[in-house]
Design an enzyme around this catalytic site. Structure first.
Site, PDB file in Angstrom:
ATOM      1  N   LEU A 197      13.787 -12.983  10.921  1.00 18.02           N
ATOM      2  CA  LEU A 197      12.422 -12.879  10.296  1.00 18.02           C
ATOM      3  C   LEU A 197      12.448 -11.977   9.145  1.00 18.02           C
ATOM      4  O   LEU A 197      12.441 -10.799   9.577  1.00 18.02           O
ATOM      5  CB  LEU A 197      11.376 -12.746  11.497  1.00 18.02           C
ATOM      6  CG  LEU A 197      10.086 -12.875  10.701  1.00 18.02           C
ATOM      7  CD1 LEU A 197       9.645 -13.925  10.263  1.00 18.02           C
ATOM      8  CD2 LEU A 197       8.896 -12.340  11.852  1.00 18.02           C
ATOM      9  N   ASP A 198      12.194 -12.388   7.930  1.00 21.23           N
ATOM     10  CA  ASP A 198      12.090 -11.521   6.859  1.00 21.23           C
ATOM     11  C   ASP A 198      10.747 -11.305   6.475  1.00 21.23           C
ATOM     12  O   ASP A 198       9.938 -12.156   5.905  1.00 21.23           O
ATOM     13  CB  ASP A 198      12.918 -12.082   5.768  1.00 21.23           C
ATOM     14  CG  ASP A 198      12.990 -10.997   4.672  1.00 21.23           C
ATOM     15  OD1 ASP A 198      12.279  -9.810   4.578  1.00 21.23           O
ATOM     16  OD2 ASP A 198      13.565 -11.442   3.610  1.00 21.23           O
TER      17      ASP A 198
END
Length: 265
Positions: A172-173
Site C-alpha cells: 500500500l503506497d
C-alpha cells in the site's frame, strides 16, 4: 613493544562505530549507512600517532576529523545539528575513555609515589565484545523494526479470470493516488510477468496518465471483475480497480510484486 597495526585499526573502527551510534541514538538523529565509512576514517586517523607531527595530533585537527565523521554520517545536515552531534560525540568519547581507564586500575598496580603504567589490560577485549554486541543488536533491532513497518502495509491480492488465478503481495503506497481519469477507479500496478495470461483487447484497455518527480507518461491498464485484497487480520474484500502492467521490478527482495494506490483501501 610490539604494535599490531591491523588490530589497532579494527579496535578503533569498533570504538568509533559504537560512539557514532550512541551519539545519534541519544540525539535521535537519522544516519546513513556511510556511518561505517566515518568509523573507518576515524580508525585510520589513529595512524597519525606513529608520526611526529604536532599539527595532525592537535586538538583543532581532531575536532575537524570529528566534524567530518559526523557530516558523512548524518542524513540531514545543518549547523546546529552538526554542533550538537560533535559535542555529543566528544562527550561520549570522554566518558568511554574515563570508564576504560577506571577499569585498568583493576588489573594494574597503582602507587602515588610512582608513575602509573598499564602492563595488563585483558578486560579491554570484554569491553570491545560488549561494543560489538551492542552494534549487532542495534542493527538487528532496526532491521526487525523496518520489516515490521513494511509488513503492516503488505496486502494479499487475488486476481482471477476464466483461465487463471494468481496470488501476489501488494504494498500500500499511501502517497500514490493513481486513478483512471474516466471511471475514477483506483489502480493497482502489477509486475507484467504475473499478467501474461491476462490478455485483453485494445478496446478494453485504459490509458492512465501519471506524473512523478522527474518523470511522467501513460500506463496501460485493464479491468478485471474478480479482484480481491486482504490485509493482516482481515477478510477477503472484492475491489473494483484497474490493473496496470509495470515493466520494472518493484522490490529487490521480492517482498511484494504490486503497488496499491490508497483509493483501493
Amino acid at each position: 613493544m610490539i604494535v599490531y597495526v591491523d588490530m589497532i585499526l579494527i579496535e578503533n573502527f569498533i570504538v568509533n562505530l559504537f560512539l557514532l551510534l550512541i551519539t545519534f541514538k541519544v540525539l535521535r538523529y537519522r544516519y546513513y549507512k556511510s556511518i561505517y565509512l566515518s568509523a573507518i576514517i576515524g580508525s585510520l586517523y589513529t595512524l597519525v600517532l606513529f608520526y611526529d607531527n604536532k599539527v595532525l595530533v592537535s586538538i583543532p585537527f581532531k575536532i575537524m576529523v570529528a566534524i567530518l565523521m559526523i557530516i558523512i554520517s548524518l542524513k540531514s545536515i545543518n549547523v546546529l545539528k552538526t554542533i550538537k552531534s560533535v559535542l555529543s560525540f566528544i562527550i561520549s568519547s570522554f566518558i568511554l575513555c574515563g570508564l576504560t581507564f577506571s577499569f585498568s586500575f583493576l588489573e594494574n598496580y597503582y602507587s602515588i609515589f610512582n608513575s602509573y603504567s598499564i602492563n595488563n589490560y585483558s578486560i579491554k577485549y570484554l569491553i570491545i565484545a560488549l561494543m560489538c554486541f551492542y552494534i549487532v543488536s542495534l542493527r538487528v533491532a532496526d532491521y526487525i523494526k523496518d520489516r515490521a513497518k513494511v509488513s503492516n502495509f503488505i496486502y494479499d491480492i487475488e486476481v482471477s479470470n476464466e483461465k487463471k488465478t494468481i496470488f501476489i503481495k501488494g504494498l500500500l503506497d499511501t502517497g500514490n493516488a493513481l486513478t483512471e481519469p474516466v471511471t475514477n477507479l483506483p489502480c493497482i500496478i502489477v509486475e507484467k510477468d504475473f499478467l501474461e495470461e491476462f490478455s485483453t483487447k485494445n478496446s478494453e484497455e485504459f490509458t492512465i496518465p501519471f506524473k512523478t518527480i522527474g518523470e511522467e507518461g501513460n500506463l496501460k491498464g485493464f479491468k478485471i471483475k474478480d479482484v480481491k485484497i486482504r490485509g493482516a487480520d482481515m477478510e477477503w474484500k472484492i475491489v473494483d480497480v484497474v490493473i496496470c502492467k509495470c515493466k520494472n521490478k518493484l522490490s529487490k527482495e521480492n517482498e511484494f510484486n504490486a503497488l496499491l494506490s490508497r483509493g483501493v483501501i
